[in-house]
Motif scaffolding. Structure first.
Motif, mmCIF file in Angstrom:
data_model
loop_
_atom_site.group_PDB
_atom_site.id
_atom_site.type_symbol
_atom_site.label_atom_id
_atom_site.label_comp_id
_atom_site.label_asym_id
_atom_site.label_seq_id
_atom_site.Cartn_x
_atom_site.Cartn_y
_atom_site.Cartn_z
ATOM 1 N N ARG A 169 1.212 -1.211 -0.093
ATOM 2 C CA ARG A 169 -0.189 0.154 0.173
ATOM 3 C C ARG A 169 0.472 0.941 -0.221
ATOM 4 O O ARG A 169 0.500 2.114 0.256
ATOM 5 N N GLY A 170 1.952 1.209 -0.551
ATOM 6 C CA GLY A 170 2.861 2.434 -0.387
ATOM 7 C C GLY A 170 3.119 3.196 0.777
ATOM 8 O O GLY A 170 3.518 4.411 1.315
ATOM 9 N N VAL A 171 3.295 2.141 1.859
ATOM 10 C CA VAL A 171 3.270 2.685 3.280
ATOM 11 C C VAL A 171 5.204 1.923 3.756
ATOM 12 O O VAL A 171 4.891 0.927 3.721
ATOM 13 N N THR A 172 5.773 2.465 4.679
ATOM 14 C CA THR A 172 6.760 2.182 5.345
ATOM 15 C C THR A 172 6.320 1.118 6.620
ATOM 16 O O THR A 172 6.243 2.528 7.117
ATOM 17 N N LEU A 173 6.804 0.350 7.006
ATOM 18 C CA LEU A 173 6.514 -0.033 8.793
ATOM 19 C C LEU A 173 7.846 0.573 9.222
ATOM 20 O O LEU A 173 8.677 -0.254 9.052
ATOM 21 N N VAL A 174 7.965 1.793 9.866
ATOM 22 C CA VAL A 174 9.059 2.308 10.557
ATOM 23 C C VAL A 174 9.773 0.867 12.044
ATOM 24 O O VAL A 174 10.724 0.702 12.030
ATOM 25 N N ASP A 175 8.070 1.348 12.754
ATOM 26 C CA ASP A 175 8.797 0.530 13.829
ATOM 27 C C ASP A 175 7.267 0.559 14.942
ATOM 28 O O ASP A 175 6.271 1.007 14.005
ATOM 29 N N PHE A 176 6.900 -0.468 15.860
ATOM 30 C CA PHE A 176 6.107 -0.907 15.916
ATOM 31 C C PHE A 176 5.930 -1.449 18.046
ATOM 32 O O PHE A 176 7.099 -1.076 18.180
ATOM 33 N N LYS A 177 5.281 -0.770 18.734
ATOM 34 C CA LYS A 177 5.020 -1.287 19.868
ATOM 35 C C LYS A 177 3.991 -2.131 20.197
ATOM 36 O O LYS A 177 2.559 -2.032 20.049
ATOM 37 N N LEU A 178 4.101 -3.351 20.756
ATOM 38 C CA LEU A 178 2.890 -4.581 20.650
ATOM 39 C C LEU A 178 2.920 -4.242 22.166
ATOM 40 O O LEU A 178 3.382 -5.156 22.765
ATOM 41 N N GLU A 179 1.656 -5.064 22.893
ATOM 42 C CA GLU A 179 0.719 -5.709 24.604
ATOM 43 C C GLU A 179 0.817 -6.607 24.001
ATOM 44 O O GLU A 179 -0.127 -6.814 23.042
ATOM 45 N N PHE A 180 1.253 -8.299 25.001
ATOM 46 C CA PHE A 180 1.176 -9.353 24.742
ATOM 47 C C PHE A 180 -0.008 -9.568 26.708
ATOM 48 O O PHE A 180 0.640 -8.649 27.239
ATOM 49 N N GLY A 181 -0.916 -10.494 26.570
ATOM 50 C CA GLY A 181 -1.355 -10.472 27.586
ATOM 51 C C GLY A 181 -1.480 -12.170 27.504
ATOM 52 O O GLY A 181 -1.221 -13.096 26.641
ATOM 53 N N ARG A 182 -2.184 -12.942 28.850
ATOM 54 C CA ARG A 182 -2.123 -13.789 29.368
ATOM 55 C C ARG A 182 -4.167 -14.449 29.075
ATOM 56 O O ARG A 182 -4.265 -13.679 29.884
ATOM 57 N N LEU A 183 -3.979 -15.257 28.570
ATOM 58 C CA LEU A 183 -5.407 -15.976 29.024
ATOM 59 C C LEU A 183 -5.387 -16.414 30.195
ATOM 60 O O LEU A 183 -4.334 -16.999 30.777
ATOM 61 N N SER A 184 -6.874 -16.627 30.969
ATOM 62 C CA SER A 184 -7.182 -17.108 31.696
ATOM 63 C C SER A 184 -6.362 -18.581 32.129
ATOM 64 O O SER A 184 -6.181 -19.142 33.324
ATOM 65 N N ASP A 185 -6.054 -19.599 31.153
ATOM 66 C CA ASP A 185 -5.258 -20.378 30.748
ATOM 67 C C ASP A 185 -3.791 -20.440 30.534
ATOM 68 O O ASP A 185 -2.820 -21.340 30.380
ATOM 69 N N GLY A 186 -3.161 -19.395 30.473
ATOM 70 C CA GLY A 186 -1.835 -18.853 30.745
ATOM 71 C C GLY A 186 -1.487 -18.735 29.289
ATOM 72 O O GLY A 186 -0.855 -18.184 28.650
ATOM 73 N N THR A 187 -2.213 -18.909 28.066
ATOM 74 C CA THR A 187 -1.962 -19.008 26.000
ATOM 75 C C THR A 187 -1.469 -17.028 25.972
ATOM 76 O O THR A 187 -2.338 -17.031 26.509
ATOM 77 N N ILE A 188 -0.281 -17.413 25.784
ATOM 78 C CA ILE A 188 0.024 -15.639 25.534
ATOM 79 C C ILE A 188 -0.661 -15.313 24.273
ATOM 80 O O ILE A 188 -0.926 -15.879 23.382
ATOM 81 N N VAL A 189 -1.618 -13.926 23.955
ATOM 82 C CA VAL A 189 -2.003 -13.886 22.735
ATOM 83 C C VAL A 189 -1.757 -11.617 22.599
ATOM 84 O O VAL A 189 -1.235 -12.098 23.779
ATOM 85 N N LEU A 190 -1.496 -12.405 21.084
ATOM 86 C CA LEU A 190 -1.020 -10.002 21.214
ATOM 87 C C LEU A 190 -2.606 -9.389 21.774
ATOM 88 O O LEU A 190 -3.673 -9.763 21.249
#
Ligand code: ADP
Ligand code: UDP
Length: 237
Positions: A169-190
């Motif tokens: 789409r003609g856009v350069t991804l320079v940088d970004f921030k993500l956060e992750f979390g744990r579901l009640s069973d411990g699974t890691i999700v974005l």
């Protein structure tokens, strides 16, 4: 699905309980902050744009094998998400030097890296989200080594997918921030969001900044940049 009491109001979103203990509703605001809340303002229409963009990109990432908290878009500004216990790490991926990297290391903005970098900040507003390494995160029991390794591999997968998506789409991804979390069973999700508030996105042809840096740096045309990037998102492959 019933929207119950507000649990939290952050800088960019409000979080509500629902009648399902495993689900939350996030409500995106037009409020904008920068420099750990020192600069405050409003970006008209931002809440709706960030909500739609984040949901669109999380749906794409699910297809790329990255599990996310996204469940369902409820309205312009509201989304149903899986409740997680947030891992208090801001995971930052960079393809090109900008922002704090340029200041910290004296590297010119726009320097393209041979390979993407990853860094962690300790998510703690009182301390100003200080930079930390894996050993610090382990020492403070912020996450296990297995969780950190999984988070790193997801973060690089997110970078590969989003870089390719935006490049078309003609856009350069320079940088970004993500956060992750744990579901009640411990699974890691974005979790949290992926939006022009949390990514640096430059027009590939002109270098024009199409993200929150327009607000941070008083560059003007903030609302226009958010709607421009939303139009690019809607372009077909
Ligand atoms: P901040 O807390 O930095 O001001 P926001 O205004 O975006 O940020 O508030 C949203 C809050 O909700 C953040 O603290 C974020 O970590 C948290 N959050 C995001 N997604 C989820 C989720 N799925 N479950 C629980 N908390 C979440
Ligand atoms: N970022 C974010 N929230 C933060 C800090 C950073 O979303 O609390 C994003 C920011 O938008 C940029 C990337 O993470 O896309 C890297 O930010 P940087 O470390 O350069 O910090 P900044 O210059 O924003 O202080």
């Amino acid at each position: 699905m019933q929207k119950l009491e507000q649990l939290y109001e952050g800088k960019a979103k409000k979080v509500f309980a629902t009648d399902d203990p495993e689900l939350l509703i996030v409500d995106y605001k037009d409020d904008a902050t920068a420099f750990n809340g020192l600069k405050k303002g409003t970006i008209l229409g931002k809440g709706a744009i960030n909500n739609r963009m984040s949901n669109f990109l999380m749906t794409l990432l699910e297809k790329e094998g990255v599990p996310t908290h996204f469940v369902k878009e409820l309205s312009d500004r509201e989304t149903l998400v899986k409740k997680v216990q947030i891992v208090p790490l801001e995971v930052i991926i960079r393809n090109i030097a900008a922002g704090s990297f340029t200041k910290r290391y004296g590297v010119a903005e726009g320097t393209v890296f041979d390979a993407p970098t990853i860094e962690f900040s300790y998510k703690n507003d009182d301390l100003g989200d200080p930079l930390i390494n894996t050993y610090h995160a382990l020492a403070m029991h912020l996450a296990s080594i297995e969780e950190i390794e999984l988070i790193e591999s997801y973060a690089f997968r997110v970078n590969d997918a989003l870089r390719a998506f935006w490049a078309k789409r003609g856009v350069t991804l320079v940088d970004f921030k993500l956060e992750f979390g744990r579901l009640s069973d411990g699974t890691i999700v974005l979790a949290d969001e992926i939006s022009p508030d949390t990514c640096r996105l430059w027009d590939s042809a002109t270098g024009k900044k199409l993200d929150k840096d327009r607000f941070r740096q008083d560059l003007g045309g903030v609302e226009e940049a958010y709607s421009e990037i939303m139009h690019r998102l809607d372009e077909n492959d």
